[in-house]
Scaffold this motif. Structure first.
Motif, mmCIF file in Angstrom:
data_model
loop_
_atom_site.group_PDB
_atom_site.id
_atom_site.type_symbol
_atom_site.label_atom_id
_atom_site.label_comp_id
_atom_site.label_asym_id
_atom_site.label_seq_id
_atom_site.Cartn_x
_atom_site.Cartn_y
_atom_site.Cartn_z
ATOM 1 N N LEU A 1 35.943 29.851 -30.236
ATOM 2 C CA LEU A 1 35.404 30.631 -31.344
ATOM 3 C C LEU A 1 34.162 30.117 -32.040
ATOM 4 C CD1 LEU A 1 36.495 32.779 -33.511
ATOM 5 C CD2 LEU A 1 37.534 31.038 -34.779
ATOM 6 N N VAL A 2 34.035 28.952 -32.243
ATOM 7 C CA VAL A 2 32.946 28.347 -32.922
ATOM 8 C C VAL A 2 31.727 28.633 -32.168
ATOM 9 C CG1 VAL A 2 31.584 26.183 -33.582
ATOM 10 C CG2 VAL A 2 34.084 26.653 -34.384
ATOM 11 N N MET A 3 31.671 28.437 -30.638
ATOM 12 C CA MET A 3 30.714 28.550 -29.790
ATOM 13 C C MET A 3 30.272 29.965 -29.790
ATOM 14 S SD MET A 3 31.212 26.006 -26.660
ATOM 15 C CE MET A 3 32.882 26.644 -25.932
ATOM 16 N N GLY A 4 31.382 30.986 -29.721
ATOM 17 C CA GLY A 4 30.923 32.278 -30.027
ATOM 18 C C GLY A 4 30.066 32.878 -31.196
ATOM 19 N N GLY B 1 50.975 21.035 -26.305
ATOM 20 C CA GLY B 1 50.226 22.104 -26.145
ATOM 21 C C GLY B 1 49.632 22.900 -27.333
ATOM 22 N N PHE B 2 50.368 23.143 -28.483
ATOM 23 C CA PHE B 2 49.784 23.619 -29.506
ATOM 24 C C PHE B 2 48.574 23.190 -29.963
ATOM 25 C CE2 PHE B 2 49.403 24.116 -34.127
ATOM 26 C CZ PHE B 2 49.532 25.391 -34.283
ATOM 27 N N TYR B 3 48.469 21.763 -30.111
ATOM 28 C CA TYR B 3 47.199 21.168 -30.520
ATOM 29 C C TYR B 3 46.179 21.302 -29.379
ATOM 30 C CZ TYR B 3 50.465 19.290 -33.556
ATOM 31 O OH TYR B 3 51.559 19.296 -34.680
ATOM 32 N N VAL B 4 46.306 21.400 -28.125
ATOM 33 C CA VAL B 4 45.489 21.487 -27.133
ATOM 34 C C VAL B 4 44.950 22.767 -27.164
ATOM 35 C CG1 VAL B 4 45.146 21.375 -24.601
ATOM 36 C CG2 VAL B 4 46.385 19.402 -25.770
ATOM 37 N N TRP B 5 45.729 23.903 -26.928
ATOM 38 C CA TRP B 5 45.315 25.006 -26.899
ATOM 39 C C TRP B 5 44.620 25.689 -28.238
ATOM 40 C CZ3 TRP B 5 44.519 26.197 -22.346
ATOM 41 C CH2 TRP B 5 45.266 25.606 -21.306
ATOM 42 N N LEU B 6 45.050 25.047 -29.528
ATOM 43 C CA LEU B 6 44.544 25.338 -30.675
ATOM 44 C C LEU B 6 42.977 25.011 -30.679
ATOM 45 C CD1 LEU B 6 44.573 26.520 -33.538
ATOM 46 C CD2 LEU B 6 45.471 24.199 -34.326
ATOM 47 N N SER B 7 42.982 23.710 -30.200
ATOM 48 C CA SER B 7 41.612 22.884 -30.157
ATOM 49 C C SER B 7 40.407 23.691 -29.464
ATOM 50 C CB SER B 7 41.557 21.511 -29.730
ATOM 51 O OG SER B 7 41.949 21.422 -28.350
ATOM 52 N N PHE B 8 40.955 24.247 -28.173
ATOM 53 C CA PHE B 8 40.303 24.951 -27.090
ATOM 54 C C PHE B 8 39.926 26.390 -27.907
ATOM 55 C CE2 PHE B 8 41.953 22.501 -23.547
ATOM 56 C CZ PHE B 8 40.837 22.536 -22.556
#
Length: 70
Positions: free
Chosen positions: A28-31, A16-23
């Motif tokens: 953030l990058v798209m914003g 979960g940490f890696y999945v939610w961090l990647s999301f």
């Protein structure tokens, strides 16, 4: 994929940490890209406006120079 509870959805089997961090990083990058594009557009419109005003001043100066010579 079906999860038994909200906590198992968040945990994602230990990943979960890696999945939610990647999301999070992706959003953030798209914003930041949207913000940068808007800033670039604003700067471009300012530059175009300044160039148009400069062209108008140059044309007026040329017309005033021609009328003074006559």
């Amino acid at each position: 994929m079906q999860f038994d509870s909200l906590s198992s959805l968040i945990a994602m089997g230990g990943y979960g940490f890696y999945v939610w961090l990647s999301f999070g990083v992706s959003f953030l990058v798209m914003g930041l890209l949207v913000i940068a594009a808007k800033a670039e557009r604003r700067n471009l419109l300012k530059t175009i406006s300044k160039n148009q005003q400069r062209q108008v001043r140059i044309q007026k100066a040329r017309q005033n120079g021609q009328s003074a010579q006559e």
